[in-house]
Structures are given as structure tokens and as C-alpha cells.
Design a protein around this motif. Structure first.
Motif, PDB file in Angstrom:
ATOM      1  N   ILE A   8       0.316  -1.196  -0.022  1.00 21.21           N
ATOM      2  CA  ILE A   8      -0.048   0.260   0.198  1.00 21.21           C
ATOM      3  C   ILE A   8       0.703   1.452  -0.063  1.00 21.21           C
ATOM      4  O   ILE A   8       1.480   1.181   0.613  1.00 21.21           O
ATOM      5  N   VAL A   9       0.549   2.275  -1.002  1.00 19.57           N
ATOM      6  CA  VAL A   9       2.119   3.531  -0.934  1.00 19.57           C
ATOM      7  C   VAL A   9       0.277   4.909  -0.608  1.00 19.57           C
ATOM      8  O   VAL A   9      -0.361   4.638  -1.082  1.00 19.57           O
ATOM      9  N   SER A  10       0.958   5.417   0.559  1.00 17.43           N
ATOM     10  CA  SER A  10       0.286   6.767   0.938  1.00 17.43           C
ATOM     11  C   SER A  10       0.963   7.415   1.392  1.00 17.43           C
ATOM     12  O   SER A  10       1.829   7.716   1.191  1.00 17.43           O
ATOM     13  N   GLU A  11       0.738   8.167   0.281  1.00 16.44           N
ATOM     14  CA  GLU A  11       1.483   9.828   0.070  1.00 16.44           C
ATOM     15  C   GLU A  11       1.200  10.670   1.772  1.00 16.44           C
ATOM     16  O   GLU A  11       1.872  11.075   2.409  1.00 16.44           O
ATOM     17  N   THR A 108      -5.255   7.341  -2.291  1.00 19.70           N
ATOM     18  CA  THR A 108      -5.627   8.244  -2.656  1.00 19.70           C
ATOM     19  C   THR A 108      -5.176   8.495  -4.127  1.00 19.70           C
ATOM     20  O   THR A 108      -4.316   8.041  -4.764  1.00 19.70           O
ATOM     21  N   LEU A 109      -5.347   9.808  -4.857  1.00 17.55           N
ATOM     22  CA  LEU A 109      -5.592   9.855  -6.235  1.00 17.55           C
ATOM     23  C   LEU A 109      -4.097  10.778  -6.572  1.00 17.55           C
ATOM     24  O   LEU A 109      -3.652  10.680  -7.872  1.00 17.55           O
ATOM     25  N   ILE A 129      -9.175   6.430  -5.885  1.00 16.26           N
ATOM     26  CA  ILE A 129      -9.668   8.499  -5.861  1.00 16.26           C
ATOM     27  C   ILE A 129     -10.737   8.856  -3.834  1.00 16.26           C
ATOM     28  O   ILE A 129     -11.958   8.163  -4.866  1.00 16.26           O
ATOM     29  N   ARG A 130     -10.045   9.795  -3.438  1.00 19.94           N
ATOM     30  CA  ARG A 130     -10.936  10.121  -2.293  1.00 19.94           C
ATOM     31  C   ARG A 130     -11.036  11.601  -2.786  1.00 19.94           C
ATOM     32  O   ARG A 130     -11.749  12.137  -2.205  1.00 19.94           O
ATOM     33  N   GLU A 131     -10.536  12.584  -3.896  1.00 20.29           N
ATOM     34  CA  GLU A 131     -10.924  14.020  -4.140  1.00 20.29           C
ATOM     35  C   GLU A 131     -11.502  14.245  -5.756  1.00 20.29           C
ATOM     36  O   GLU A 131     -10.940  13.684  -5.984  1.00 20.29           O
TER      37      GLU A 131
END
Length: 239
Positions: A8-11, A108-109, A129-131
Motif C-alpha cells: 500500500i502506497v500512501s502519500e 488516494t488520487l 480516489i478520495r478527492e
């Protein structure tokens, strides 16, 4: 099911909704017997949640795709070079530690690091995509059209957090790839029981009160109900 290694890649590395739902997903996948590794670019509050859920993680720097303000193409070339170098480093680390991802999930995007990592290992990629870019007033260093085309081309599945975000990107992403899953809302249908003796409709909003979350839309909805003839409405806001 066959046990998988999920990266899982999370910025995002704070303690907001995106991180909480991602940690919940990681804990759930881990509970099923999968190996889950979360990649974050900086130390942050998300680590407390990951360690509480006994989820494996790595702090490995990478750059995001999004910015606010005027367009700046020079920064895009800096990002490309930085992420190319960091991808090579992470790939080498995984190989040295005998880590073989089966699937890459991007939380997220706003970054393509996860997509490029999936391409390196030739495994499926899932984009979350959350935004809504209109609400957040985001710009992409790579440009909107190229960014969405990149996501669409290299993602096996694209998950949106609600129907409105699904509709926002439905013209840019193949519909057979696109789906939506509401955060924290169980899939159930039931009739709302009302108490006619109470004589009022009471509504509750729970969430962060910020411009990006558009709480003013709630007030607009209340005004519409009033204009349509409803009265004696009570709105409670907790945030």
C-alpha cells in the motif's frame, strides 16, 4: 483465498480519514493472512495506527503529483527524476529482502509512485480516489488529462469513495474499471422509523469542518428542504 503480498502506497501520513480507512484496510487484509506493507514518504501519526494494528510499514521518500497555485512544468521533471531514483532504491530493497508484491494499492488520487512500482514488478495496481479536483482546486504537474490517462491505462481497478466522485471521473476512466465504496458505511437497506408524535426531523452531521469538506452543502440541503415545505428541522453538527 491464496495469501498475497499487498503493498500500500500512501502519500498521506497523518491521522485523517484517508489514513484511518487505509489502516483499517491493511489490518483487515493482514487478518486474512496476507502480508501487508505500507509505504509512506515521511514519519507521521499514521505510524501509531499501523503499529497498533501490527501492520508492517516502511518510510521511503517519494514525491506526489499534485500542487496548488500556478502551473510549474519544471517541478514535474524534478519529480520524475526523484521518483525514478526512489523507485530503483525501493525495488532493490524489496529484492534484497525477498519481498515479491502480488498487488500494489495506491491510497488516494494525488501520486503515481504506486503505479510505477506496480509496473516495475509487473503486478496489478489499484487506485483509490478520495478527492474531487474541483473542490480541492488541485493541479497536476503532469497535467489533468495525462494524469487521468496514466491512472486509467495502468490501473486494474479504480475505487471512488462516493457516487459524486465516481460521476466526476466517469468520463476519464473506463467504467468497467470504476467503482465506488463508501468509507465506513455498511452496505444495508432499511426503512427509517419516524416518530410522528415528535413533530420534527432531526439530522446529525459528524465530520471535519473545513472548506475542503464543503459543510456549507449541508446548509444548502436544509434550505432546500425548507423551501420545499418542510419545517421544524433540527441540524446537529459535530466536528
Amino acid at each position: 483465498m491464496n495469501k498475497k503480498t499487498v503493498v500500500i502506497v500512501s502519500e498521506h501520513y497523518g491521522k485523517w480519514g484517508a489514513e484511518r480507512s487505509t489502516c483499517s484496510l491493511a489490518s483487515y487484509l493482514r487478518a486474512l493472512g496476507n502480508r501487508v506493507i505500507v509505504i509512506i514518504p515521511h514519519p507521521g501519526e499514521i505510524i501509531d495506527m499501523l503499529e497498533h494494528g501490527r501492520v508492517e510499514y516502511r518510510v521511503h521518500f517519494f514525491k506526489g503529483w499534485v500542487y496548488y497555485g500556478k502551473k510549474n512544468y519544471l517541478k514535474w521533471f524534478v519529480i520524475r527524476f526523484t521518483n525514478w531514483f526512489q523507485l530503483h532504491r525501493l525495488e532493490s530493497i524489496f529484492i534484497s529482502e525477498d519481498i515479491h508484491p502480488d498487488i500494489i494499492y495506491s491510497n488516494t488520487l494525488v501520486h503515481g509512485f504506486g503505479i510505477d512500482l506496480a509496473r516495475r514488478f509487473k503486478v496489478p495496481h489499484i487506485q483509490h480516489i478520495r478527492e474531487n479536483v474541483n473542490t480541492f482546486k488541485m493541479h497536476f504537474y503532469k497535467g489533468y488529462a495525462d494524469t487521468l490517462n496514466y491512472i486509467n491505462r495502468y490501473s486494474e481497478k479504480v475505487i471512488c469513495t462516493c457516487k459524486s466522485i465516481f460521476d466526476r471521473y466517469s468520463n476519464d476512466i473506463d467504467n468497467y474499471k470504476l467503482t465506488y465504496i463508501y468509507n465506513g458505511v455498511p452496505i444495508c437497506k432499511y426503512k427509517v422509523k419516524t416518530n410522528p408524535n415528535r413533530g420534527c426531523l432531526r439530522l446529525l452531521y459528524v465530520g471535519r469542518l473545513g472548506e475542503d469538506k464543503r459543510p456549507q452543502d449541508i446548509l444548502k440541503a436544509i434550505c432546500k428542504l425548507i423551501n420545499d415545505g418542510s419545517d421544524n428541522l433540527i441540524l446537529d453538527i459535530y466536528g
